[in-house]
Design a protein around this motif. Sequence first.
Motif, PDB file in Angstrom:
ATOM      1  N   GLY A 161      62.782  38.187 118.475  1.00  0.00           N
ATOM      2  CA  GLY A 161      61.773  37.237 118.917  1.00  0.00           C
ATOM      3  C   GLY A 161      62.466  35.910 119.161  1.00  0.00           C
ATOM      4  O   GLY A 161      63.280  35.468 118.350  1.00  0.00           O
ATOM      5  N   ILE A 221      50.425  41.228 118.500  1.00  0.00           N
ATOM      6  CA  ILE A 221      51.060  41.026 119.800  1.00  0.00           C
ATOM      7  C   ILE A 221      50.021  40.417 120.723  1.00  0.00           C
ATOM      8  O   ILE A 221      48.928  40.956 120.868  1.00  0.00           O
ATOM      9  N   ILE A 264      53.642  37.859 118.034  1.00  0.00           N
ATOM     10  CA  ILE A 264      54.652  38.136 119.062  1.00  0.00           C
ATOM     11  C   ILE A 264      54.014  37.841 120.401  1.00  0.00           C
ATOM     12  O   ILE A 264      53.030  38.468 120.789  1.00  0.00           O
ATOM     13  N   GLY A 294      57.054  34.372 117.852  1.00  0.00           N
ATOM     14  CA  GLY A 294      58.315  34.774 118.463  1.00  0.00           C
ATOM     15  C   GLY A 294      58.016  35.265 119.864  1.00  0.00           C
ATOM     16  O   GLY A 294      57.054  36.010 120.072  1.00  0.00           O
ATOM     17  N   VAL A 332      58.961  37.111 123.596  1.00  0.00           N
ATOM     18  CA  VAL A 332      59.834  38.077 124.261  1.00  0.00           C
ATOM     19  C   VAL A 332      59.800  37.823 125.771  1.00  0.00           C
ATOM     20  O   VAL A 332      59.072  36.945 126.245  1.00  0.00           O
ATOM     21  N   ALA A 386      58.153  43.737 122.786  1.00  0.00           N
ATOM     22  CA  ALA A 386      57.168  43.248 121.821  1.00  0.00           C
ATOM     23  C   ALA A 386      56.803  44.343 120.837  1.00  0.00           C
ATOM     24  O   ALA A 386      56.723  44.124 119.621  1.00  0.00           O
ATOM     25  N   LEU A 414      59.696  44.919 118.405  1.00  0.00           N
ATOM     26  CA  LEU A 414      59.798  43.864 117.395  1.00  0.00           C
ATOM     27  C   LEU A 414      58.691  44.014 116.352  1.00  0.00           C
ATOM     28  O   LEU A 414      58.929  43.872 115.141  1.00  0.00           O
ATOM     29  N   ALA A 415      57.497  44.347 116.808  1.00  0.00           N
ATOM     30  CA  ALA A 415      56.389  44.549 115.865  1.00  0.00           C
ATOM     31  C   ALA A 415      56.716  45.676 114.898  1.00  0.00           C
ATOM     32  O   ALA A 415      56.502  45.565 113.685  1.00  0.00           O
TER      33      ALA A 415
END
Lengths: 253, 253, 253, 253, 253, 253, 253, 253
Positions: E228, G176, G198, G228, G230, G238, G241-242
């Motif tokens: 991120g 997200i 995100i 954060g 992307v 995304a 990352l989640a």
Amino acid sequence: MNPKKIEGILSRLNEGKIAVSEALEMLRTLPYEDLQFAKLDHHRELRKGIPEAIYSPGKTDEQILEIAGRALARDDEAVFTRMNERTFQKLKKKFKSEVKWYPQARIATVGVSKRPSKGKVLVITAGTSDIPSAEEAAVTCELLGCKVERVYDDGVAGRHRLTSNLKQFDAADAIIVLAGMEGALPSVVAGLTDKPVIAVPTSVGYGASFGGIAALLGMLSSCSSGIGVVNIDNGFGAGALAVVIVKNKYAKI
Amino acid sequence: MNPKKIEGILSRLNEGKIAVSEALEMLRTLPYEDLQFAKLDHHRELRKGIPEAIYSPGKTDEQILEIAGRALARDDEAVFTRMNERTFQKLKKKFKSEVKWYPQARIATVGVSKRPSKGKVLVITAGTSDIPSAEEAAVTCELLGCKVERVYDDGVAGRHRLTSNLKQFDAADAIIVLAGMEGALPSVVAGLTDKPVIAVPTSVGYGASFGGIAALLGMLSSCSSGIGVVNIDNGFGAGALAVVIVKNKYAKI
Amino acid sequence: MNPKKIEGILSRLNEGKIAVSEALEMLRTLPYEDLQFAKLDHHRELRKGIPEAIYSPGKTDEQILEIAGRALARDDEAVFTRMNERTFQKLKKKFKSEVKWYPQARIATVGVSKRPSKGKVLVITAGTSDIPSAEEAAVTCELLGCKVERVYDDGVAGRHRLTSNLKQFDAADAIIVLAGMEGALPSVVAGLTDKPVIAVPTSVGYGASFGGIAALLGMLSSCSSGIGVVNIDNGFGAGALAVVIVKNKYAKI
Amino acid sequence: MNPKKIEGILSRLNEGKIAVSEALEMLRTLPYEDLQFAKLDHHRELRKGIPEAIYSPGKTDEQILEIAGRALARDDEAVFTRMNERTFQKLKKKFKSEVKWYPQARIATVGVSKRPSKGKVLVITAGTSDIPSAEEAAVTCELLGCKVERVYDDGVAGRHRLTSNLKQFDAADAIIVLAGMEGALPSVVAGLTDKPVIAVPTSVGYGASFGGIAALLGMLSSCSSGIGVVNIDNGFGAGALAVVIVKNKYAKI
Amino acid sequence: MNPKKIEGILSRLNEGKIAVSEALEMLRTLPYEDLQFAKLDHHRELRKGIPEAIYSPGKTDEQILEIAGRALARDDEAVFTRMNERTFQKLKKKFKSEVKWYPQARIATVGVSKRPSKGKVLVITAGTSDIPSAEEAAVTCELLGCKVERVYDDGVAGRHRLTSNLKQFDAADAIIVLAGMEGALPSVVAGLTDKPVIAVPTSVGYGASFGGIAALLGMLSSCSSGIGVVNIDNGFGAGALAVVIVKNKYAKI
Amino acid sequence: MNPKKIEGILSRLNEGKIAVSEALEMLRTLPYEDLQFAKLDHHRELRKGIPEAIYSPGKTDEQILEIAGRALARDDEAVFTRMNERTFQKLKKKFKSEVKWYPQARIATVGVSKRPSKGKVLVITAGTSDIPSAEEAAVTCELLGCKVERVYDDGVAGRHRLTSNLKQFDAADAIIVLAGMEGALPSVVAGLTDKPVIAVPTSVGYGASFGGIAALLGMLSSCSSGIGVVNIDNGFGAGALAVVIVKNKYAKI
Amino acid sequence: MNPKKIEGILSRLNEGKIAVSEALEMLRTLPYEDLQFAKLDHHRELRKGIPEAIYSPGKTDEQILEIAGRALARDDEAVFTRMNERTFQKLKKKFKSEVKWYPQARIATVGVSKRPSKGKVLVITAGTSDIPSAEEAAVTCELLGCKVERVYDDGVAGRHRLTSNLKQFDAADAIIVLAGMEGALPSVVAGLTDKPVIAVPTSVGYGASFGGIAALLGMLSSCSSGIGVVNIDNGFGAGALAVVIVKNKYAKI
Amino acid sequence: MNPKKIEGILSRLNEGKIAVSEALEMLRTLPYEDLQFAKLDHHRELRKGIPEAIYSPGKTDEQILEIAGRALARDDEAVFTRMNERTFQKLKKKFKSEVKWYPQARIATVGVSKRPSKGKVLVITAGTSDIPSAEEAAVTCELLGCKVERVYDDGVAGRHRLTSNLKQFDAADAIIVLAGMEGALPSVVAGLTDKPVIAVPTSVGYGASFGGIAALLGMLSSCSSGIGVVNIDNGFGAGALAVVIVKNKYAKI
């Protein structure tokens, strides 16, 4: 000097001291510059009396002094643009009366002699803050031999923008228009005259003016015909282009 | 041809048909290109056998056909980059076996003869999508006389990125690295080898990759030493630079 | 899989089927991913004697002094780029004769010993204002063991631009060309030589030069072949690339 | 204040102190701000015979046809730029022989009559792909009454770039130079001639050429004097500026 | 305070002083903020103990002092980021021991009490010049109740980049990686760990780094997963995101 | 055609068919192109009492003093924006009590008289750092005759952003919202009110805020209706637009 | 030094002082630089079951088919993002039931087996047009083992923007948020929750949205903490990352 | 619906079924949207009759049909902008006479009833190509209840630009001015009127117009006062802002 070198080769060929093939080889292996001279030098002759322009920022005072000294030493002349006053003072101290200073234009010259002036350039600014670049353009024109008429805003947005007398347009051989912010003035002027308009975007403005980008893009995208654009704040370039246009008009038919 | 013209002038001088001053004047007034020949032509001789590269987009099929035809007519060769297949088919139809086609590289050639190959160029891609530009680079190297070793990703992000054998680096004379997205691979490679690395940002990616700008800026800002960057997707330029480096290494000590 | 491979090597060593040296060699020659260390260290050996380069801006004087001290303490050397004179004076005061200062290049070094020089790099600038970056490139080359020939403009726009003797091109192993403004010089040079050209856009200029962007884009878009571009004002990077090219030429056939 | 001035004129007319023609002249010669119309119309008279230029993209075929029809109805003329062939065919079908088509220039005209030509414009391209914009410039010049000499690259990068005969420069009243990629050609030409150079960046190129931005920035940042820049691909604007310069030269001393 | 107002309305309804419709109307016409309180306030309760962060640039010293004074007056706390030392000295002079100063992080706090720390954040920099932003991130984490482990480059490009012990990655709950120039380090780290990586582009670099843009684009375009990105130089934002991730991990299953 | 029309009017005046006042009216009501002056002057009358606004940066103190002096001399007034205090002191010294100074707004005025105020403008800032531009907007409104209500953040990010009382929105005739960073506040406000919202992006922020560009793009791309955007930091422009909207509301039905 | 360390390990193994497993463990736990492979492989083991993600654009159908075939051949799995339906049909035809297709997400998978799901990710869009990227994120989460709750706008600007139930925020482990245009939604959400947010800028919008740049800059410049960002449209990034955040929360205390 | 929920709570409190503290807690824990209703709903009431505007690109035909169907089902209305004709045909086919289509404006509506019109908006374009955005603005005004007067260029650059009758300006309550290329027209109009000017940059143009950026920057940098700018091509936004200004003028004193 280089023509001498070539003349030397030719003379030796003429005198039978070398063969054609030798002469050809000698020409072939001359440094690029020497061979190139022909047109280029001839060319420089035509331009005779036009001082060299040196962009001062990024040069040390020592370099500036040396360039000025060398120009004077060969009885030549030099024009320094964007010079700060501190450097000018050093130049003045060393070369005395050889140095001339145009403070608004930030131009200093050494060894520049008067040229007969031909033609007239009209220099127009959209605002008071455009004057430094306008003066750079105007002084350039004057140094290179054109008369200049100045129409500068007196600091009040808009009021005098449209007041330029059309007669002034008629009397000019080329028109330099400087504007920052939205940069719309060259477009307006070009819509009112059939003279060549040289547009100079200036870095005057803030925010979305982006240091002259808004004006530059506007001038390039203008709907009016007959406009040539130069770099942001490039008064010297505008002046030089105006002179080229004017000199061609008067000297060449 | 131009040397002939100058030779003619020299001969007439040698034969006493013209004076030195006349010869000098004749040289002075020759067209720029003719005078310039000396080094330039010599130069071209050294490059002999290197086919001319023509960037195809923006040219009509007719223009392409004419350029190819003229090259063949003077027993010369030509390399066309970024050619689409449709144009190639027309070329093929007209010039038959004179035409070679490298579909992945989008390169077509006419009249290109084999050159002895010297040195080796390693071509590495960060991803499968970089292959068209990589092939443009690789085929350019091969056409100009270098061997090429290809290390192409097989489509899985990251997994094979660091697997390039260091021995391959050692065996190469120059390394071309292509990468889109963040464009970090050239930096990594240059950190692992002391061979010259030619970095090619590719337009692979989306969003903040901005069609290769992210990769370009990353490559220019790399902390690793020994990297020279070329234009986005410029496989031909990378190949040509690699060949220049390799040829200088082998031909010139 | 790879752990298996390594386990296999270890087992064979354990079983006495191979010697320690064989096992070490096997590990050393495994693909990069498997055993990165080996080559890296070996690699560093090859580079031995190459001083580390530290970009000074953004570092406190204390950090600079500590880096220099640590380098000297381990009998190593360090090269500091873009150092301002004030920091240099502190360095000088503390490390005395261990420190060398190249004011035009803004480079300071500690503990750098002479290296035998091989090959020659030609460094050309379009203008006087490009000299600081040019000196950064030239001093980098000299520190890393290459001879350097400098061709710097003496401050007059255009006149000496094309005067570079082609013989100088022929005598160089690599050519570094620095230019600001429109950045056209590398293109011209690359059109006249078959040596590798390293193009350095400089932040010299104003307005639409955008601090070197115009020069950068121009160099990347050049029609001439054989050009690798480095970051704006990146004299060190250009010098390091030139050295990599030259060292590969002389040390490696 | 101005209304007063006008009221004064009207009063004197009313009182018989001046004639209608005198009053009209007085109004006509008032400063621009006071009475803009006058000059504007007078102005249009001077331009008489200059066809209007209509930028075709973004207009429907119906709008194009209507504009053409209205121009012809008032016995006027119109020049359409950037027209696609499909629209031209509709125009042709409706207005028959009134329509002329310049396919390379993508220009269509209706009702345009011959003008006596004065002066000569030299149009130079860096590459074959620049030809459409070059033709737009050239045809514009010819339609507006200037002779044109074309020097177009035949598709081989670099080779013919410097071959323009300097004599051709001498014979021209203005020079239009078109270039994409790095856009260096106008700079080179302006360094070799003292004629006004109109630089046209073209969208030819890829990657860091950014659709003509690299060329545009390079031309604006040029070190050569005497260059005016127009919008990317703006052949019409370049042609119109050239005509303005040439017409002022011949019609106005 | 606002809940009081609503409670008042409800009480009056409860006491029969107003009708349901009147109560509904009263609620309906309350200022937005008052009605909104519910969740929002509850929300703030959950966050209790988290000091407010004030970005100092653009605020006068008087404003800073007033904000600090008001925070202390309501027994609250405040964190000031990007504070210059001069302002800190004024703060110190006025609020004495209430003020804490983290000079590398450029953070000053008033009234901040210790929080029990939970979880660990690893903060890694690519270079020494990234330390100010790294300290801003690290101090933010510590103030908000996370332990921090710092891995800062000691100033030598590249050498220590890849030396970060993987064990440190394993021991962290979140990893903050700061890098300027090409900004490749977060990508490398994320390729080696399965911990959340927070990437902070820094404005370290020059030329085509464009004050952090190259690093920003590179991080956004990274091929590695689990990254991120926050704003350029935004150490505070990175620290706050790390704390949010860590707090959710420990407090919420 | 237009000269004909004017000639016709003059002839009829000459022939006594219309009076001077009728002729003047006819001229005045001709379409703009025909007689621009009329409306313009009339126009200025309507605006009477509106002081001229002069953007101070880029003007020398001498120019500022002269503009102020000339305004006073003709019993006029002038408003100087973005004035630094040093220049104000010179102004003060020379023109004494004629000068008024609004330090937060960086506005100085000479000769400005009270105007009756009509309507109310609400000025909202997202943060404390936006106050200078907000004050420029607010003072502009007050000078031009509108009441102003200020809702300025007290420096704590977010907390008071949504607290603006909707009643304040209802009581305003126009709302000016200033925000830097992401610039989301105007969108939020416009979603809550049906009053015209004037959005002012400010240069507050760092990194990807790009000096107000992020806020500018966000405001232009807002999903809320009823927002007009002005230049970055352009408090004066926002104030002037608010006044135009308010004056039209009250003076014109 | 490191080779010595490894040699020492090997010697002790050879001498029977340690067992093969001990030697392997020693190698495995050497610092990263010494023996990168170890951790990397171990690492891959931990990630086992995570399918590889392949970005489809720029790959030929043949390459896609081959990658899928190879993945299946080694009993592995592969996830293809941004796949067009035509390519999916070919994949389907060849690999039949091994292929799964998520049309809104434009994701195809081969050989993916069910994973036990842990944790919950909330996916919110600002508008209907953001759904493709949102589905890419959501499907990524589901494939990698997280439950997903979707809150998608139903196409009416603004109305449902603020309707997300705060309870949904509380129930999620990570949120997200996708938004185009001004991209303000993540900021609003992060202001209402203490869960990690995100932010995914999408290319939805026109004009000054610049294909997602306005949203990207806005998200990076957000005043809210805990965000954060992307890449534009990077639903996969995304989602990944989640998942990283969620997996660390549940698997690791 | 939500007011019902709150009313329910209040009723139960009123009826003594719950205590004040319970009612407060219930209100406190209601989802955000429910509590928020008050002003927001009231707000929506005030706007009653204003159809929702849906930006069509990026939505599938199915989504469009569903949105339209739901709007009609609740006896509501919807306005779709930037709709292509193909989608309109589907809409037409399904909802028959409920659908209205404004082809030039690319707007489709369902269920929109006549509103009494108040005030007048003048819509001016610089060129023919600006008409689609102008129609989007004009139709928006008409749908929302304002009369519109259109002044569209008939395709000839410049000629009709300045012909707008000043009387038309006087008769309007707000003026929308659309221009591409350099975008100078709003500046000119605002210089001639004291009515609020809404400037719409259009993507008309080429090269340095950069799809409306030149016009956008020019409008933001305009020297004229009283201009609010909306997004490039954002006719809907301009129309909505005009309506907000006009409605406030007539409905609110």
